[in-house]
Motif scaffolding. Structure first.
Motif, PDB file in Angstrom:
ATOM      1  N   UNK A   1      26.866  37.364  21.102  1.00  0.00           N
ATOM      2  CA  UNK A   1      25.438  37.653  21.174  1.00  0.00           C
ATOM      3  C   UNK A   1      24.989  38.618  20.091  1.00  0.00           C
ATOM      4  N   UNK A   2      25.935  39.068  19.237  1.00  0.00           N
ATOM      5  CA  UNK A   2      25.591  39.991  18.144  1.00  0.00           C
ATOM      6  C   UNK A   2      25.401  39.209  16.847  1.00  0.00           C
ATOM      7  N   UNK A   3      24.224  39.352  16.204  1.00  0.00           N
ATOM      8  CA  UNK A   3      23.972  38.607  14.961  1.00  0.00           C
ATOM      9  C   UNK A   3      25.068  38.807  13.911  1.00  0.00           C
ATOM     10  N   UNK A   4      25.606  40.054  13.797  1.00  0.00           N
ATOM     11  CA  UNK A   4      26.630  40.314  12.769  1.00  0.00           C
ATOM     12  C   UNK A   4      27.875  39.468  13.042  1.00  0.00           C
ATOM     13  N   UNK A   5      28.212  39.331  14.326  1.00  0.00           N
ATOM     14  CA  UNK A   5      29.407  38.567  14.702  1.00  0.00           C
ATOM     15  C   UNK A   5      29.205  37.088  14.367  1.00  0.00           C
ATOM     16  N   UNK A   6      28.036  36.570  14.715  1.00  0.00           N
ATOM     17  CA  UNK A   6      27.741  35.154  14.453  1.00  0.00           C
ATOM     18  C   UNK A   6      27.781  34.916  12.948  1.00  0.00           C
ATOM     19  N   UNK A   7      27.158  35.829  12.217  1.00  0.00           N
ATOM     20  CA  UNK A   7      27.089  35.669  10.766  1.00  0.00           C
ATOM     21  C   UNK A   7      28.481  35.747  10.132  1.00  0.00           C
ATOM     22  N   UNK A   8      29.274  36.689  10.623  1.00  0.00           N
ATOM     23  CA  UNK A   8      30.606  36.864  10.058  1.00  0.00           C
ATOM     24  C   UNK A   8      31.456  35.601  10.245  1.00  0.00           C
ATOM     25  N   UNK A   9      31.340  34.994  11.422  1.00  0.00           N
ATOM     26  CA  UNK A   9      32.229  33.859  11.719  1.00  0.00           C
ATOM     27  C   UNK A   9      31.647  32.501  11.324  1.00  0.00           C
ATOM     28  N   UNK A  10      30.320  32.396  11.292  1.00  0.00           N
ATOM     29  CA  UNK A  10      29.740  31.067  11.046  1.00  0.00           C
ATOM     30  C   UNK A  10      28.816  31.023   9.829  1.00  0.00           C
ATOM     31  N   UNK A  11      28.545  32.188   9.251  1.00  0.00           N
ATOM     32  CA  UNK A  11      27.561  32.271   8.170  1.00  0.00           C
ATOM     33  C   UNK A  11      27.963  31.561   6.890  1.00  0.00           C
ATOM     34  N   UNK A  12      29.267  31.440   6.666  1.00  0.00           N
ATOM     35  CA  UNK A  12      29.698  30.773   5.438  1.00  0.00           C
ATOM     36  C   UNK A  12      29.487  29.256   5.541  1.00  0.00           C
ATOM     37  N   UNK A  13      29.754  28.717   6.724  1.00  0.00           N
ATOM     38  CA  UNK A  13      29.662  27.256   6.900  1.00  0.00           C
ATOM     39  C   UNK A  13      28.242  26.794   7.206  1.00  0.00           C
ATOM     40  N   UNK A  14      27.423  27.686   7.810  1.00  0.00           N
ATOM     41  CA  UNK A  14      26.099  27.266   8.265  1.00  0.00           C
ATOM     42  C   UNK A  14      25.002  28.183   7.730  1.00  0.00           C
ATOM     43  N   UNK A  15      23.871  27.569   7.472  1.00  0.00           N
ATOM     44  CA  UNK A  15      22.650  28.327   7.216  1.00  0.00           C
ATOM     45  C   UNK A  15      22.075  28.618   8.612  1.00  0.00           C
ATOM     46  N   UNK A  16      22.058  29.880   9.012  1.00  0.00           N
ATOM     47  CA  UNK A  16      21.784  30.210  10.417  1.00  0.00           C
ATOM     48  C   UNK A  16      20.378  30.738  10.653  1.00  0.00           C
ATOM     49  N   UNK A  17      19.860  30.375  11.825  1.00  0.00           N
ATOM     50  CA  UNK A  17      18.573  30.934  12.276  1.00  0.00           C
ATOM     51  C   UNK A  17      18.808  31.422  13.706  1.00  0.00           C
ATOM     52  N   UNK A  18      18.559  32.715  13.945  1.00  0.00           N
ATOM     53  CA  UNK A  18      18.825  33.274  15.273  1.00  0.00           C
ATOM     54  C   UNK A  18      17.526  33.685  15.950  1.00  0.00           C
ATOM     55  N   UNK A  19      17.423  33.346  17.221  1.00  0.00           N
ATOM     56  CA  UNK A  19      16.241  33.752  17.990  1.00  0.00           C
ATOM     57  C   UNK A  19      16.715  34.514  19.221  1.00  0.00           C
ATOM     58  N   UNK A  20      15.954  35.537  19.582  1.00  0.00           N
ATOM     59  CA  UNK A  20      16.323  36.332  20.752  1.00  0.00           C
ATOM     60  C   UNK A  20      15.370  35.973  21.881  1.00  0.00           C
ATOM     61  N   UNK A  21      15.934  35.715  23.043  1.00  0.00           N
ATOM     62  CA  UNK A  21      15.107  35.268  24.155  1.00  0.00           C
ATOM     63  C   UNK A  21      15.548  35.992  25.430  1.00  0.00           C
ATOM     64  N   UNK A  22      14.741  35.833  26.459  1.00  0.00           N
ATOM     65  CA  UNK A  22      15.022  36.537  27.714  1.00  0.00           C
ATOM     66  C   UNK A  22      15.050  35.524  28.850  1.00  0.00           C
ATOM     67  N   UNK A  23      16.098  35.632  29.667  1.00  0.00           N
ATOM     68  CA  UNK A  23      16.180  34.783  30.854  1.00  0.00           C
ATOM     69  C   UNK A  23      16.109  35.709  32.060  1.00  0.00           C
ATOM     70  N   UNK A  24      15.359  35.301  33.062  1.00  0.00           N
ATOM     71  CA  UNK A  24      15.246  36.145  34.254  1.00  0.00           C
ATOM     72  C   UNK A  24      15.827  35.389  35.440  1.00  0.00           C
ATOM     73  N   UNK A  25      16.837  35.989  36.026  1.00  0.00           N
ATOM     74  CA  UNK A  25      17.439  35.394  37.221  1.00  0.00           C
ATOM     75  C   UNK A  25      16.756  36.012  38.438  1.00  0.00           C
TER      76      UNK A  25
END
Ligand SMILES: C[S@@+](CC[C@H](N)C(=O)[O-])C[C@H]1O[C@@H](n2cnc3c(N)ncnc32)[C@H](O)[C@@H]1O
Length: 226
Positions: free
Chosen positions: A137-161
């Motif tokens: 759920x951390x943008x840096x983590x996603x970017x570090x692991x997937x940023x080389x292979x993918x052009x990434x777009x991240x959106x932050x959202x809220x779910x309410x249980x």
């Protein structure tokens, strides 16, 4: 969230689509209904049984996202709704996602929650930092692991249980979230009761009148293969 993920991945008729850690097929079924040629993979035979019972026309296979048995770029789309984040080897998972995906990747991941972290820590339930599902759920983590292979777009959202009380929400997770259930079952019965009470107390912090509404932040990640 299943609808959101499928819609945002813009399914096209006949496209090969892989839903990893598909569970009982919530995303796979929607993608297939939108015309995609869907394969679902999960590590848990029991989940796949549930998926096949709901959608016998979809190809549901037993498999581990850290070691997928598919050729390179065999799927136009790869999706995962709170799914692959639970595989312990994040680097291997990212490598496999990038390898089998030809065009679009989409997934959801829970953001780290200090409140839940405190709760899990009290019962020694947290996993080592590098392998923790909420790292996804951390943008840096996603970017570090997937940023080389993918052009990434991240959106932050809220779910309410939402439910009548914390006990109802405990039942919801225990019934519908295998990782949560497994975590609770790893405790001996006495500790599990204490964990249940502490979880209910956490939910009750979000009481408003006769309902509890527990907010949980998540990331919706969309990637286009470079
Ligand atoms: C929270 S459930 C989500 C299921 C589904 N994606 C959904 O949205 O309903 C997480 C799923 O990940 C699966 N899973 C965990 N580790 C996995 C792995 N290494 N490879 C494949 N599936 C895995 C579990 O069996 C479970 O079905």
């Amino acid at each position: 969230m299943h609808d959101q993920l499928v819609t945002r991945l813009e399914p096209r008729s006949g496209e090969p689509w892989l839903d990893v850690a598909t569970g009982t097929g919530g995303v796979a079924i929607r993608a297939a209904a939108a015309g995609a040629d869907v394969t679902g993979v999960d590590i848990a035979p029991g989940m796949l049984e549930g998926a096949r019972a709901k959608a016998p026309q979809i190809d549901f296979k037993l498999g581990d996202v850290q070691e997928l048995r598919f050729d390179d770029e065999s799927f136009d789309v790869v999706s995962s709704c709170f799914g692959f984040i639970f595989a312990p080897d994040h680097a291997a998972t990212a490598r496999e996602l990038a390898r089998v995906c030809r065009d679009r990747l989409g997934f959801t991941a829970w953001e780290p929650s200090p409140e839940l972290r405190d709760l899990y820590d009290r019962f020694d339930l947290d996993q080592p930092e590098g392998r923790h599902p909420f790292q996804w759920g951390r943008p840096e983590h996603i970017d570090e692991l997937l940023g080389e292979a993918f052009d990434l777009q991240l959106e932050h959202d809220l779910w309410v249980l939402e439910g009548a009380d914390g006990a109802e929400l405990w039942e919801f997770w225990s019934r519908s979230a295998p990782p949560f259930k497994a975590m609770a079952e790893s405790l001996d019965p006495e500790k599990r009761d204490l964990f249940r009470a502490a979880y209910i107390e956490y939910c009750e912090r979000y009481r408003a009148g006769d309902r509890v509404r527990v907010p949980r932040r998540y990331v919706l990640a969309l990637g286009r293969k470079r």
